[in-house]
Design an enzyme around this catalytic site. Structure first.
Site, PDB file in Angstrom:
ATOM      1  N   CYS A 415      -2.211  -7.806  -3.541  1.00 59.35           N
ATOM      2  CA  CYS A 415      -2.870  -7.379  -4.771  1.00 59.35           C
ATOM      3  C   CYS A 415      -2.133  -7.836  -6.020  1.00 59.35           C
ATOM      4  O   CYS A 415      -2.753  -8.256  -7.007  1.00 59.35           O
ATOM      5  CB  CYS A 415      -3.040  -5.864  -4.783  1.00 59.35           C
ATOM      6  SG  CYS A 415      -1.491  -4.923  -4.702  1.00 59.35           S
ATOM      7  N   HIS A 459      -0.722  -0.229  -5.500  1.00 65.11           N
ATOM      8  CA  HIS A 459      -1.740  -1.234  -5.800  1.00 65.11           C
ATOM      9  C   HIS A 459      -1.528  -1.731  -7.223  1.00 65.11           C
ATOM     10  O   HIS A 459      -0.920  -1.051  -8.053  1.00 65.11           O
ATOM     11  CB  HIS A 459      -3.133  -0.622  -5.639  1.00 65.11           C
ATOM     12  CG  HIS A 459      -4.247  -1.603  -5.714  1.00 65.11           C
ATOM     13  ND1 HIS A 459      -4.321  -2.715  -4.918  1.00 65.11           N
ATOM     14  CD2 HIS A 459      -5.343  -1.652  -6.525  1.00 65.11           C
ATOM     15  CE1 HIS A 459      -5.418  -3.399  -5.206  1.00 65.11           C
ATOM     16  NE2 HIS A 459      -6.053  -2.783  -6.189  1.00 65.11           N
ATOM     17  N   ASP A 475     -10.502  -5.396 -11.127  1.00 67.56           N
ATOM     18  CA  ASP A 475      -9.630  -5.428  -9.954  1.00 67.56           C
ATOM     19  C   ASP A 475      -9.934  -6.689  -9.152  1.00 67.56           C
ATOM     20  O   ASP A 475     -10.936  -6.749  -8.424  1.00 67.56           O
ATOM     21  CB  ASP A 475      -9.841  -4.185  -9.093  1.00 67.56           C
ATOM     22  CG  ASP A 475      -8.779  -4.059  -8.000  1.00 67.56           C
ATOM     23  OD1 ASP A 475      -8.003  -5.024  -7.812  1.00 67.56           O
ATOM     24  OD2 ASP A 475      -8.712  -3.007  -7.344  1.00 67.56           O
TER      25      ASP A 475
END
Length: 684
Positions: A415, A459, A475
């Site tokens: 991520c 994250h 995202d």
């Protein structure tokens, strides 16, 4: 009593030493994992030598030998830690003191001192571990120490079962006092005997800097970072973004957080649409509080910074619990036409030499789409969602210019790789962008109804500024691996097929032993969570709230005294009621109750006239008649009727008549003093 230790009971001064040699090692056992090996060896050796001396009947070492050993142990402790103060060196010295005190034991006093030091050892265990298992273990150690003390002060040998019962009863009696003191005694902010070195070390995976690969390394960390209980409906998994750190500054490779921004107030929203929750956070040694995006109601001891990062006024050095609320639909800066010029400059900054290939490609996007920022954003997301980009739990290491190497060479990452590269692309396109780190998803625990976020759930995502809309969440992970957002780490682990930790699997492909282990882990986490939320998270803030509900002030000594008086007073009332309820009661016959009333009436003015418990009624009546001639006939008749009623063979009707006769005779005895008494003839 075992024959081996018969010498301990042949010598009254050593009675209880056998049990002390068991209780003290049990109390010290948890320190094996926190002390250097030579401390554990020294304690074990001292106890073994003392047991051998006890069995063989030999004398303890001389004072000179013990003094030399103590100096050597103190010197080794100083060499080990460089000091004799603090948690670890202080505990090490305490263990050495106990070992040497046992070794030199010659009488009852020495045993008592060693056992009392053992209680301190139990307390020091909580410097290193405050889990519910340690709490249960400390109760066992305390019970053994208490049983040893009972045996030391006993005049004879006490059977083990009786010792256990007595020690358990004493601990049970102490439990209410412990609970009252726990609630009322002023709470201390932070851990006891705080260690500066420990305070500087973070305990969770999130830090104030982000390099590509940092969060991926946390994937193996299954330890708990945060537990959350919702007071309203639980939001869907895709909306569970727990904001922790906002990173704006970028040096070409590393993103860093800026805590020096001004404080703002949360935007006023409709409170009926808020998501309310209570979070229990593990120690982080940092100031940030993970909050659900977007923060709308904050704890009293936290501030909302201009970048919508929530910071506490002090570092989180112990487990805390806080309540907050979030508005899922209103991003920071919503409705504002423009971004502050200084903030815009920070959110657009790129080092001049950073990502030259990425800049060139973004220039083509801008030439194609003109001023359409959303089209630029979509271009970047489509690039990530297309081949050969892949989302991997085991990303390759990046060198040199990390952005260009990731975008044009490795094209595989976690991520933070996608969040960092996306931010660089947007800044190159002139779109203010920042990186947010925190937690996303988590595991819902049906046993206990709470959300458990592990460090592995860390994250990274982005926020871009769009005029009129504010800071909009983007995202990139949702473009490359939507299952990570929709299903959490479990869904991602199934999709990649990579070698992943067992706790990320959903049960498929696990042996029955692994499933049993994770089932036990769920039970353990539930018990630990309740222990933490009810006990360990009872900090000064929660104590103030409790006192406030009672109309008291936890910072005022008078309120504390009132709370202690009410607590201990209630405990005394309950104890008296318990004793009274457990006292066996025998209902006296009616004739006996009338006799007691007559005795109390006569003793009201002269205590010597009261009947003694084993004094026959006819003897008592003659004794009283000498002091009260005016009642002689009445008392003689009462004694005769009483004896017939109690001991005669009468029918039920006759007994009822005799009982009524006793009541009449009792009424003939006046309640006043003898001077006021008027003799009433006996009814025939």
């Amino acid at each position: 009593m075992t024959p081996t230790f018969a010498a301990a009971y042949a010598n009254p001064n050593l009675r209880g030493l056998e049990l002390a040699l068991i209780a003290l090692p049990v109390a010290a056992l948890p320190h094996i994992w926190h002390q250097p090996i030579w401390i554990s060896v020294l304690v074990a050796l001292a106890i073994a030598v003392r047991a051998w001396l006890l069995v063989s009947g030999r004398q303890a070492p001389s004072l000179g030998v013990m003094s030399l050993l103590a100096l050597m142990a103190g010197g080794l402790t100083f060499v080990q830690y460089g000091t004799v103060f603090g948690q670890e060196p202080g505990t090490a010295l305490l263990l050495v003191m106990i070992a040497f005190k046992l070794l030199e034991t010659r009488n009852r006093r020495d045993i008592v001192i060693a056992l009392f030091l053992g209680y301190f050892v139990v307390v020091t265990t909580y410097f290193f571990d405050q889990s519910i298992l340690i709490a249960a273990y400390s109760l066992l150690a305390t019970a053994l120490l208490t049983a040893a003390l009972i045996q030391v002060h006993a005049e004879r040998f006490i059977a083990r079962r009786q010792l256990a019962r007595q020690a358990g009863t004493m601990l049970l009696h102490a439990l209410p006092f412990m609970l009252i003191l726990f609630v009322v005694f002023p709470r201390i902010q932070g851990p006891l005997w705080g260690d500066p070195q420990r305070d500087q070390t973070a305990q969770t995976g999130l830090s104030g800097e982000l390099n590509p690969g940092d969060i991926a390394q946390l994937l193996q960390d299954e330890s708990t970072a945060l537990r959350v209980e919702f007071d309203t409906d639980v939001p869907p998994l895709r909306a569970q973004y727990w904001r922790a750190l906002v990173m704006t500054d970028f040096d070409g490779r590393r993103w860093s957080v800026d805590e020096g921004r001004s404080t703002i107030q949360p935007t006023a929203v409709d409170h009926d649409t808020l998501v309310h929750y209570t979070a229990t956070l593990e120690p982080t040694r940092a100031r940030y509080l993970p909050v659900l995006d977007y923060p709308a109601v904050l704890p009293d001891d936290a501030d909302l910074r201009a970048n919508h990062q929530v910071l506490r006024d002090r570092r989180i050095t112990n487990r805390i619990q806080y309540s907050a609320a979030a508005d899922l639909t209103t991003p920071p800066g919503a409705g504002e036409a423009e971004l502050d010029p200084e903030e815009r400059e920070r959110a657009l900054h790129l080092p001049p030499s950073a990502a030259p290939r990425s800049r060139a490609e973004v220039a083509l996007w801008r030439a194609t789409h003109g001023d359409d920022d959303r089209a630029i954003i979509q271009e970047a997301l489509q690039r990530f969602g297309a081949e050969p980009y892949r989302y991997t739990l085991q990303p390759p290491t990046l060198q040199d210019d990390t952005t260009d190497q990731f975008l044009f060479e490795t094209q595989a990452g976690y991520c933070e790789h996608y969040a960092s590269a996306f931010a660089v692309l947007m800044r190159a396109a002139g779109i203010p962008t920042r990186v947010i780190t925190g937690y996303q998803g988590g595991a819902w625990q049906t046993r206990g109804e709470y959300l458990r976020l592990r460090n592995a759930d860390a994250h990274a995502w982005n926020e871009v500024w769009l005029d009129g809309e504010g800071w909009v969440r983007i995202d990139p992970t949702a473009a490359i691996a939507p299952e990570r957002i929709e299903q959490g780490l479990t869904g991602l682990a199934q999709d990649t097929g990579e070698d992943i930790p067992g706790f990320l699997r959903d049960g498929e492909g696990l042996s029955w032993m692994q499933r049993a282990r994770f089932g036990l882990e769920d039970w353990r986490d539930f018990a630990q969570f309740r222990w933490e939320s009810w006990v360990l998270a009872f900090d000064p803030e929660r104590q103030r709230e409790l006192f406030a509900r009672l109309g008291l002030d936890s910072q005022d000594w008078r309120s504390i005294l009132i709370a202690l008086a009410v607590g201990f007073g209630s405990l005394a009332v309950l104890a008296i009621a318990w004793v009274w309820l457990r006292t066996p009661r025998r209902r006296l016959p009616a004739a006996e109750r009338l006799l007691q009333r007559l005795s109390r009436r006569l003793a009201r003015h002269d205590r010597t006239l009261a009947r003694h418990p084993h004094e026959p009624v006819h003897v008592w009546s003659r004794r009283v008649a000498q002091a009260r001639p005016d009642l002689a006939d009445t008392l003689r008749a009462f004694a005769e009727v009483y004896n017939r009623q109690r001991f005669g063979k009468l029918s039920s009707n006759q007994r009822a008549d005799e009982l009524e006769r006793l009541r009449d005779l009792l009424r003939d005895v006046p309640r006043g003093s003898p001077r006021q008494a008027v003799h009433t003839p006996i009814h025939q």
